[in-house]
Write a protein that holds these residues in place. Structure first.
Motif, PDB file in Angstrom:
ATOM      1  N   THR A 179       0.858  -1.183   0.000  1.00 16.26           N
ATOM      2  CA  THR A 179       0.000   0.000   0.000  1.00 16.26           C
ATOM      3  C   THR A 179       0.893   1.233   0.000  1.00 16.26           C
ATOM      4  O   THR A 179       1.846   1.312   0.783  1.00 16.26           O
ATOM      5  CB  THR A 179      -0.918   0.040   1.237  1.00 16.26           C
ATOM      6  N   TRP A 180       0.619   2.178  -0.885  1.00 14.19           N
ATOM      7  CA  TRP A 180       1.419   3.396  -0.935  1.00 14.19           C
ATOM      8  C   TRP A 180       0.688   4.585  -0.305  1.00 14.19           C
ATOM      9  O   TRP A 180       1.294   5.635  -0.059  1.00 14.19           O
ATOM     10  CB  TRP A 180       1.819   3.730  -2.367  1.00 14.19           C
ATOM     11  N   TRP A 181      -0.597   4.412  -0.011  1.00  9.58           N
ATOM     12  CA  TRP A 181      -1.395   5.498   0.577  1.00  9.58           C
ATOM     13  C   TRP A 181      -2.643   4.873   1.178  1.00  9.58           C
ATOM     14  O   TRP A 181      -3.123   3.833   0.704  1.00  9.58           O
ATOM     15  CB  TRP A 181      -1.755   6.521  -0.481  1.00  9.58           C
ATOM     16  N   SER A 182      -3.194   5.481   2.228  1.00  6.58           N
ATOM     17  CA  SER A 182      -4.406   4.944   2.840  1.00  6.58           C
ATOM     18  C   SER A 182      -5.129   6.055   3.590  1.00  6.58           C
ATOM     19  O   SER A 182      -4.508   6.797   4.358  1.00  6.58           O
ATOM     20  CB  SER A 182      -4.060   3.800   3.803  1.00  6.58           C
ATOM     21  N   VAL A 183      -6.437   6.156   3.345  1.00 10.54           N
ATOM     22  CA  VAL A 183      -7.254   7.160   4.043  1.00 10.54           C
ATOM     23  C   VAL A 183      -8.473   6.483   4.655  1.00 10.54           C
ATOM     24  O   VAL A 183      -9.040   5.544   4.091  1.00 10.54           O
ATOM     25  CB  VAL A 183      -7.713   8.290   3.091  1.00 10.54           C
ATOM     26  N   ASN A 184      -8.867   6.975   5.820  1.00 12.21           N
ATOM     27  CA  ASN A 184     -10.038   6.474   6.517  1.00 12.21           C
ATOM     28  C   ASN A 184     -11.244   7.271   6.060  1.00 12.21           C
ATOM     29  O   ASN A 184     -11.347   8.474   6.344  1.00 12.21           O
ATOM     30  CB  ASN A 184      -9.837   6.616   8.033  1.00 12.21           C
ATOM     31  N   GLU A 185     -12.154   6.626   5.356  1.00  9.04           N
ATOM     32  CA  GLU A 185     -13.301   7.327   4.785  1.00  9.04           C
ATOM     33  C   GLU A 185     -14.319   7.754   5.833  1.00  9.04           C
ATOM     34  O   GLU A 185     -15.247   8.503   5.524  1.00  9.04           O
ATOM     35  CB  GLU A 185     -13.956   6.446   3.717  1.00  9.04           C
TER      36      GLU A 185
END
Length: 374
Positions: free
Chosen positions: A347-353
């Motif tokens: 994973t290169w990026w991750s956001v909590n929706e």
């Protein structure tokens, strides 16, 4: 001695050459050239080396989360040639923001795969085109991501949610989830579940159905407003109508299934009632046969009765780590080798929706950036 005419021609040639050397591209032309070059390079990289992918559903939680952005390697298994070469570069299945296909089916070519440096192995996390979207060409189908449970030549059986390959129990993914019924008379707010990293929640009368792991259930049971927590599972022999291969005779479900042999290229099977029940869709939809017809327990290809069939492709059996909230091979069957896109590597990026951008510390999952996928 040079004539006056020769001198004039030489001067004119020198002036013309100098003018051409000094002529510059306009800013607009420079931007166009740069954009075209970038698109060509990006298209080449996405086709041959890697492609980005975003997790849209919770079927792989908690191994992968909704809002994770992945790098999918095409070098591992080898890039495949496009079936529909007339495509808009860098577009997915549809033109951005529309339902207009980003490709034309005027030209359709056989699919070939370039050499990779590894084969698909059991428990690899793989991205592939959804094989059940038969109305689209194979490279125009929706990308899915699952864990490869069984590879060509394996015999798979699922007992009490646990896969067995060639009669050997397979390791459970460390973050695998399953269904539990939480009984309570109180209204539990989402943030209570989020505190325990439980995000897949369905409200019912008198409780909730949650997807989580056993260790988190033990913590929930300690809360004073929780009456009881029960694990939800199918019983052996209780037929699930949508379970693969949708045969009323087999009585399979997502937790009890098989044994199933996973076809390998070059394998031969006798055509009979039992084999057609499991492999008829593969032979009809994915083996690139013309004029396939099934009459009772008989198979006809181009009008010829086939008593023994030889598979042309390798096949795989995929399952999500969120075992009771995953639409996978337990429902739609095998994944053909020409549908494989690549291996999910990190994973290169991750956001909590669920969080606001005003709360960056919780909105961005910093601990998941550049995290390897296992």
């Amino acid at each position: 001695m040079n004539s006056l005419k020769d001198i004039k021609l030489a001067s004119l040639f020198s002036f013309t050459k100098k003018g051409k050397q000094q002529r510059k591209k306009s800013p607009v032309r420079e931007w166009i050239d740069a954009i075209v070059f970038a698109v060509v390079v990006a298209t080449f990289v996405r086709w041959l080396i890697f492609t980005p992918y975003k997790i849209p559903t919770p079927s792989m939680e908690k191994t992968l989360l909704v809002g994770d952005y992945l790098i999918v390697s095409k070098l591992h298994y080898g890039a495949k040639t496009p079936q529909t070469p007339l495509q808009i570069p860098l577009a997915s299945n549809f033109i951005w923001g529309t339902k207009i296909p980003s490709y034309l089916t005027w030209i359709q070519l056989p699919v070939y795969r370039l050499p990779g440096f590894s084969e698909i192995k059991n428990n690899d996390v793989v991205v592939f085109h959804f094989p059940d979207e038969l109305e689209f060409p194979s490279d125009g189908r929706t990308p899915y991501i699952k864990r490869c449970i069984a590879i060509p030549g394996d015999t798979l059986q699922i007992k009490e949610k646990l896969p067995y390959i060639n009669n050997m129990a397979q390791p459970i993914p460390p973050r695998m989830q399953t269904s539990y019924l939480v009984k309570t008379q109180q209204n539990i707010k989402d943030r209570v579940f989020w505190r325990y990293d439980i995000t897949d929640v369905q409200r019912l009368n008198g409780g909730y159905i949650i997807q989580t792991s056993e260790d988190k259930v033990k913590k929930l049971q300690e809360l004073p407003f929780i009456d009881e927590i029960q694990e939800l599972k199918h019983e052996a022999g209780a037929a699930e109508p949508d379970a693969f291969p949708k045969s009323e005779e087999l009585h399979w479900n997502a937790d009890f299934m098989g044994p199933i042999y996973i076809p390998k290229r070059g394998d031969k099977i006798a055509i009979n009632h039992e084999t057609l029940a499991i492999y008829k869709d593969v032979i009809k939809n994915h083996e690139h046969n013309e004029e396939v017809e099934i009459k009772g327990d008989e198979l006809y290809i181009e009008g010829k009765l086939i008593r023994e069939y030889t598979f042309k492709l390798d096949y795989y059996f995929m399952m999500g780590d969120n075992r009771h909230n995953s639409l996978d091979s337990r429902y739609w069957g095998f994944v053909p080798s020409d549908h494989i896109i690549g291996k999910a590597v990190f994973t290169w990026w991750s956001v909590n929706e669920h969080e606001s951008w005003f709360n960056l510390s919780d909105k961005i999952r910093w601990d998941r950036i550049f995290k390897a996928i296992k």
